[in-house]
Design a protein around this motif. Structure first.
Motif, PDB file in Angstrom:
ATOM      1  N   GLU A  44      12.690   7.351   8.696  1.00 49.80           N
ATOM      2  CA  GLU A  44      13.875   7.007   7.923  1.00 49.80           C
ATOM      3  C   GLU A  44      13.963   5.490   7.716  1.00 49.80           C
ATOM      4  O   GLU A  44      13.918   5.010   6.593  1.00 49.80           O
ATOM      5  CB  GLU A  44      15.141   7.521   8.631  1.00 49.80           C
ATOM      6  CG  GLU A  44      15.167   9.034   8.833  1.00 49.80           C
ATOM      7  CD  GLU A  44      15.318   9.802   7.534  1.00 49.80           C
ATOM      8  OE1 GLU A  44      15.849   9.233   6.555  1.00 49.80           O
ATOM      9  OE2 GLU A  44      14.885  10.977   7.503  1.00 49.80           O
ATOM     10  N   VAL A  45      14.117   4.738   8.807  1.00 46.85           N
ATOM     11  CA  VAL A  45      14.272   3.270   8.787  1.00 46.85           C
ATOM     12  C   VAL A  45      15.302   2.870   7.731  1.00 46.85           C
ATOM     13  O   VAL A  45      15.000   2.157   6.784  1.00 46.85           O
ATOM     14  CB  VAL A  45      12.927   2.548   8.588  1.00 46.85           C
ATOM     15  CG1 VAL A  45      13.095   1.030   8.822  1.00 46.85           C
ATOM     16  CG2 VAL A  45      11.868   3.081   9.545  1.00 46.85           C
TER      17      VAL A  45
ATOM     18  N   PHE B 257      -1.758   9.960   6.702  1.00 44.14           N
ATOM     19  CA  PHE B 257      -0.954   8.959   7.360  1.00 44.14           C
ATOM     20  C   PHE B 257      -1.799   7.727   7.585  1.00 44.14           C
ATOM     21  O   PHE B 257      -3.006   7.753   7.452  1.00 44.14           O
ATOM     22  CB  PHE B 257      -0.397   9.461   8.696  1.00 44.14           C
ATOM     23  CG  PHE B 257      -1.443  10.104   9.573  1.00 44.14           C
ATOM     24  CD1 PHE B 257      -2.366   9.342  10.269  1.00 44.14           C
ATOM     25  CD2 PHE B 257      -1.502  11.489   9.674  1.00 44.14           C
ATOM     26  CE1 PHE B 257      -3.310   9.927  11.075  1.00 44.14           C
ATOM     27  CE2 PHE B 257      -2.462  12.083  10.485  1.00 44.14           C
ATOM     28  CZ  PHE B 257      -3.365  11.302  11.183  1.00 44.14           C
ATOM     29  N   GLU B 258      -1.096   6.618   7.929  1.00 43.22           N
ATOM     30  CA  GLU B 258      -1.807   5.414   8.310  1.00 43.22           C
ATOM     31  C   GLU B 258      -1.973   5.432   9.815  1.00 43.22           C
ATOM     32  O   GLU B 258      -1.064   5.775  10.556  1.00 43.22           O
ATOM     33  CB  GLU B 258      -1.015   4.180   7.877  1.00 43.22           C
ATOM     34  CG  GLU B 258      -0.918   4.067   6.361  1.00 43.22           C
ATOM     35  CD  GLU B 258      -0.281   2.771   5.936  1.00 43.22           C
ATOM     36  OE1 GLU B 258      -0.017   1.945   6.818  1.00 43.22           O
ATOM     37  OE2 GLU B 258      -0.054   2.589   4.738  1.00 43.22           O
ATOM     38  N   SER B 259      -3.130   5.068  10.274  1.00 49.06           N
ATOM     39  CA  SER B 259      -3.377   5.096  11.708  1.00 49.06           C
ATOM     40  C   SER B 259      -4.039   3.810  12.143  1.00 49.06           C
ATOM     41  O   SER B 259      -4.556   3.043  11.342  1.00 49.06           O
ATOM     42  CB  SER B 259      -4.288   6.272  12.071  1.00 49.06           C
ATOM     43  OG  SER B 259      -5.559   6.094  11.488  1.00 49.06           O
TER      44      SER B 259
ATOM     45  N   THR C  89       4.894   5.212   7.664  1.00 53.48           N
ATOM     46  CA  THR C  89       5.224   4.156   6.711  1.00 53.48           C
ATOM     47  C   THR C  89       5.992   4.752   5.540  1.00 53.48           C
ATOM     48  O   THR C  89       6.165   5.965   5.438  1.00 53.48           O
ATOM     49  CB  THR C  89       3.941   3.492   6.184  1.00 53.48           C
ATOM     50  OG1 THR C  89       3.193   4.465   5.424  1.00 53.48           O
ATOM     51  CG2 THR C  89       3.075   2.976   7.336  1.00 53.48           C
ATOM     52  N   LYS C  90       6.455   3.882   4.628  1.00 52.57           N
ATOM     53  CA  LYS C  90       7.120   4.364   3.416  1.00 52.57           C
ATOM     54  C   LYS C  90       6.200   5.276   2.615  1.00 52.57           C
ATOM     55  O   LYS C  90       6.637   6.273   2.040  1.00 52.57           O
ATOM     56  CB  LYS C  90       7.547   3.183   2.553  1.00 52.57           C
ATOM     57  CG  LYS C  90       8.728   2.395   3.090  1.00 52.57           C
ATOM     58  CD  LYS C  90       9.099   1.289   2.130  1.00 52.57           C
ATOM     59  CE  LYS C  90      10.308   0.513   2.617  1.00 52.57           C
ATOM     60  NZ  LYS C  90      10.664  -0.570   1.671  1.00 52.57           N
ATOM     61  N   ARG C  91       4.936   4.930   2.588  1.00 57.44           N
ATOM     62  CA  ARG C  91       3.980   5.711   1.806  1.00 57.44           C
ATOM     63  C   ARG C  91       3.630   7.025   2.480  1.00 57.44           C
ATOM     64  O   ARG C  91       3.432   8.048   1.814  1.00 57.44           O
ATOM     65  CB  ARG C  91       2.715   4.874   1.585  1.00 57.44           C
ATOM     66  CG  ARG C  91       1.682   5.555   0.691  1.00 57.44           C
ATOM     67  CD  ARG C  91       0.510   4.643   0.448  1.00 57.44           C
ATOM     68  NE  ARG C  91      -0.512   5.289  -0.364  1.00 57.44           N
ATOM     69  CZ  ARG C  91      -1.681   4.741  -0.668  1.00 57.44           C
ATOM     70  NH1 ARG C  91      -1.965   3.521  -0.231  1.00 57.44           N
ATOM     71  NH2 ARG C  91      -2.566   5.396  -1.399  1.00 57.44           N
ATOM     72  N   HIS C  92       3.540   7.021   3.794  1.00 55.73           N
ATOM     73  CA  HIS C  92       3.204   8.221   4.557  1.00 55.73           C
ATOM     74  C   HIS C  92       4.243   8.382   5.670  1.00 55.73           C
ATOM     75  O   HIS C  92       4.020   7.985   6.814  1.00 55.73           O
ATOM     76  CB  HIS C  92       1.793   8.100   5.148  1.00 55.73           C
ATOM     77  CG  HIS C  92       0.741   7.862   4.116  1.00 55.73           C
ATOM     78  ND1 HIS C  92       0.355   8.832   3.212  1.00 55.73           N
ATOM     79  CD2 HIS C  92      -0.001   6.758   3.829  1.00 55.73           C
ATOM     80  CE1 HIS C  92      -0.595   8.334   2.417  1.00 55.73           C
ATOM     81  NE2 HIS C  92      -0.818   7.084   2.772  1.00 55.73           N
TER      82      HIS C  92
END
Length: 245
Positions: free
Chosen positions: A214-215, A15-17, A28-31
């Motif tokens: 989701e977003v 994930f992005e942190s 995010t979309k990627r994670h």
């Protein structure tokens, strides 16, 4: 997310942190996925907070020029906190559709005064209705000590009885587990005509509680989100009580 956050945000394989000091996970979309169970955070009360601010271009009139033309402008904040109706006429509401393991389905939201219960079904409670995006925002609590009774949740944001304005707001949904880092989901994608947004789903998958970003913006209200995620609830026109307005 600010200009400086974009420069310094670190990444990991899962994930992005934020920085170690910020102690946060950004979906995010990627994670897009994180397991509360694997984070050791699937117990106690999970706090889900919605906060938003208006973009300065909407309040001040027009986008600021490039900071190369005026380098001192880059130090001005990108958004201004919206406290009064004279500054902004946007009312974002936080809601949660739920399905329990016994088949019970329903919704917790300000509209219709469906505030839920924390220590009895559905084990979800809305703390209040913030009309103007104050610092505290709106908060939903989920009692994960009863997670075995929860099958799935859909946390969503919608605009109550106002002109669509997701493109004029800087909205953020943050999850605060009882243990471990907070989880952040930004609603920064431009969707000027949308009235609702599915933010996250939370599912109990063989005893593991998983949060998925989701977003997804839709042009309708809760009924359209219901159809999108197959909840099967009956919807009608609802109103907030005077105490909630």
């Amino acid at each position: 997310m600010s200009f400086w956050d974009g420069l310094w945000r670190g990444r990991s394989a899962d994930f992005e942190s934020g920085s170690a000091a910020s102690n946060s996970i950004e979906l995010t979309k990627r994670h897009p996925t994180v397991s509360l169970t694997k984070q050791g955070a699937a117990t106690g009360n999970l706090r889900i907070n919605l906060s938003w601010r208006m973009r300065t271009s909407d309040i001040g009139g027009g986008e600021r020029g490039s900071f190369l033309q005026n380098p001192f402008k880059m130090f001005k904040p990108d958004v201004v906190q919206a406290h009064t109706q004279s500054m902004v006429n946007v009312d974002l509401d936080l809601g949660c559709m739920y399905e329990l393991t016994d088949g019970t389905k329903g919704v917790v939201q300000p509209l219709g005064s469906f505030f839920g219960e924390l220590n009895s079904p559905p084990y979800i409670k809305l703390s209040g209705d913030d009309r103007f995006g104050s610092g505290s925002g709106e908060t939903i609590y989920v009692n994960l000590d009863h997670r075995e009774s929860i099958k799935r949740l859909l946390v969503f944001v919608y605009i109550y009885d106002q002109t669509p304005a997701f493109d004029r707001t800087h909205a953020n949904v943050t999850l605060y587990p009882s243990n471990g880092p907070r989880i952040e989901i930004g609603l920064d994608e431009r969707a000027p005509q949308a009235r609702s947004c599915a933010v996250i789903t939370m599912e109990n998958v063989k005893g593991e509680f998983i949060v998925h970003r989701e977003v997804k913006f839709v042009y309708g209200f809760q009924a359209e989100l219901d159809r999108l995620y197959g909840w099967g609830l009956q919807w009608g026109r609802g109103y907030k009580s005077k105490a909630d307005r």
